[in-house]
Design a protein around this motif. Sequence first.
Motif, short mmCIF file in Angstrom:
data_model
loop_
_atom_site.label_atom_id
_atom_site.label_comp_id
_atom_site.label_asym_id
_atom_site.label_seq_id
_atom_site.Cartn_x
_atom_site.Cartn_y
_atom_site.Cartn_z
N PRO A 111 -18.43 5.96 -11.61
CA PRO A 111 -17.41 6.52 -12.51
C PRO A 111 -16.49 7.51 -11.81
O PRO A 111 -15.28 7.54 -12.10
N LEU A 112 -17.00 8.31 -10.88
CA LEU A 112 -16.14 9.26 -10.18
C LEU A 112 -15.15 8.54 -9.27
O LEU A 112 -13.97 8.89 -9.21
N VAL A 113 -15.63 7.52 -8.57
CA VAL A 113 -14.74 6.74 -7.71
C VAL A 113 -13.68 6.03 -8.55
O VAL A 113 -12.50 5.99 -8.20
N GLY A 114 -14.10 5.50 -9.71
CA GLY A 114 -13.15 4.83 -10.59
C GLY A 114 -12.07 5.76 -11.11
O GLY A 114 -10.88 5.42 -11.14
N LEU A 115 -12.46 6.98 -11.50
CA LEU A 115 -11.48 7.97 -11.95
C LEU A 115 -10.53 8.35 -10.83
O LEU A 115 -9.31 8.47 -11.03
N ALA A 116 -11.07 8.53 -9.63
CA ALA A 116 -10.23 8.90 -8.49
C ALA A 116 -9.26 7.78 -8.13
O ALA A 116 -8.09 8.03 -7.81
N GLN A 117 -9.72 6.54 -8.18
CA GLN A 117 -8.84 5.41 -7.87
C GLN A 117 -7.73 5.28 -8.90
O GLN A 117 -6.56 5.06 -8.56
N ARG A 118 -8.08 5.46 -10.18
CA ARG A 118 -7.06 5.40 -11.23
C ARG A 118 -6.05 6.54 -11.08
O ARG A 118 -4.85 6.36 -11.28
N SER A 119 -6.54 7.72 -10.70
CA SER A 119 -5.64 8.85 -10.47
C SER A 119 -4.66 8.54 -9.34
O SER A 119 -3.47 8.85 -9.43
N LEU A 120 -5.18 7.95 -8.26
CA LEU A 120 -4.31 7.59 -7.13
C LEU A 120 -3.26 6.57 -7.56
O LEU A 120 -2.08 6.70 -7.22
N GLU A 121 -3.68 5.56 -8.33
CA GLU A 121 -2.74 4.52 -8.78
C GLU A 121 -1.66 5.12 -9.68
O GLU A 121 -0.46 4.80 -9.54
N LEU A 122 -2.06 5.98 -10.62
CA LEU A 122 -1.09 6.58 -11.53
C LEU A 122 -0.14 7.52 -10.80
O LEU A 122 1.05 7.59 -11.12
N THR A 123 -0.66 8.26 -9.82
CA THR A 123 0.20 9.16 -9.04
C THR A 123 1.21 8.36 -8.23
O THR A 123 2.39 8.71 -8.17
N GLU A 124 0.76 7.28 -7.62
CA GLU A 124 1.66 6.43 -6.85
C GLU A 124 2.76 5.86 -7.75
O GLU A 124 3.94 5.83 -7.38
N ALA A 125 2.39 5.45 -8.96
CA ALA A 125 3.38 4.91 -9.91
C ALA A 125 4.35 6.00 -10.35
O ALA A 125 5.56 5.76 -10.49
N PHE A 126 3.86 7.22 -10.58
CA PHE A 126 4.72 8.33 -10.99
C PHE A 126 5.76 8.63 -9.91
O PHE A 126 6.94 8.81 -10.20
N VAL A 127 5.30 8.68 -8.67
CA VAL A 127 6.22 8.95 -7.56
C VAL A 127 7.24 7.83 -7.41
O VAL A 127 8.43 8.08 -7.15
N ALA A 128 6.80 6.59 -7.62
CA ALA A 128 7.73 5.47 -7.53
C ALA A 128 8.82 5.56 -8.61
O ALA A 128 9.98 5.22 -8.38
N ASP A 129 8.45 6.06 -9.79
CA ASP A 129 9.41 6.17 -10.90
C ASP A 129 10.32 7.38 -10.78
O ASP A 129 11.50 7.33 -11.15
N HIS A 130 9.77 8.50 -10.28
CA HIS A 130 10.50 9.77 -10.35
C HIS A 130 10.86 10.35 -9.00
O HIS A 130 11.49 11.41 -8.94
N GLY A 131 10.49 9.70 -7.92
CA GLY A 131 10.86 10.17 -6.60
C GLY A 131 9.83 11.08 -5.99
O GLY A 131 8.98 11.65 -6.68
N ASN A 132 9.92 11.24 -4.66
CA ASN A 132 8.94 12.01 -3.90
C ASN A 132 9.51 13.33 -3.42
O ASN A 132 8.89 14.01 -2.61
N ASP A 133 10.67 13.71 -3.92
CA ASP A 133 11.32 14.94 -3.47
C ASP A 133 10.45 16.16 -3.79
O ASP A 133 10.21 16.47 -4.96
N GLY A 134 9.98 16.84 -2.76
CA GLY A 134 9.17 18.05 -2.94
C GLY A 134 7.71 17.79 -3.24
O GLY A 134 6.91 18.74 -3.23
#
Length: 310
Positions: free
Chosen positions: A81-104
């Motif tokens: 469960p911890l690995v699954g939560l961490a993987q989902r967090s990484l996926e969502l963060t990557e998607a957020f950056v793709a949508d809103h940019g990596n500036d800063g």
Amino acid sequence: VTVIDKGAVGHGCSYGNAGWLVPAHAMPLPAPGAVRSAAKWIMRPDSPLYIKPRCSPAMARWLLRFLRSSNKGSFERGIPPLVGLAQRSLELTEAFVADHGNDGLDFRMNGLTYVCKSRAGLDHSLHELDLVRKLGYDGEVLDAEALVHREPIIRGPVAGGVFYPGQGQIAPLPFVKSLAAQAAALGATFLPGTEVFEFEIDGRRIRSVHTTQGSIEADEIVLAAGAWTRDISKKIGVEAPIEAGKGYALIYDQPEQMPTAPLLLGEGRVAITPRNGSIRCAGTMELGGMNDSISPRRVLAIALTTTEYM
């Protein structure tokens, strides 16, 4: 949605943590051997884990639960469960950056390298590798020469290490601020510097939350108060077995050398994060109740560990 924040948005743990998004290192803290390690460290103020002596029945109960959970079965059940939560967090963060940019935000996926000075430390890292391989995360085992070749900043002698590709990092405070800005743009309201002190309860339902900025009525309430959760939850008759833990971080500006990826200094339990123009060294776990005092010995311990490895 209304977000009530005791301080400024992002200025709690997010301000000082390592900023790692690393499913391959999402291990439960209670582990086989944790009690043995804790026994060596527990009373040393300069150790990776320090428990400040104090009379606290709640702390005693928490420690007993921790000890009961420090076994092979509980540890291995906690990994997926911890690995699954961490993987989902990484996926969502990557998607957020793709949508809103990596500036800063300084989002990177350069991997994670374990650095081990001793054979025992390397054996522990190889055991973790065996566990996460079962969940689909492979790592490259490095001997001493390969480790220093990958990360020339490492100072010998070392026994070796493990490199995990595809692990992530981000600047935590700018990221949380960016999340808050996007949430506000979608209609969320933030109340920083606002403290919850009471609830209005009707049977088993919370009708309103009393804060230093007035009362707020809501249909659904999420209690996500971190280290303050235990004290707040008592007001609604819920016992949350949470103990406050404090870590430290040092930031070295404009270093002459920079790691190519985050480093976990195995035996020293220090997390090294390369950032734009600086290196953040985060570590230690101090169980000393709710206080924000700074222990110079613990700050120095991180500095000495860092310079021992790098």
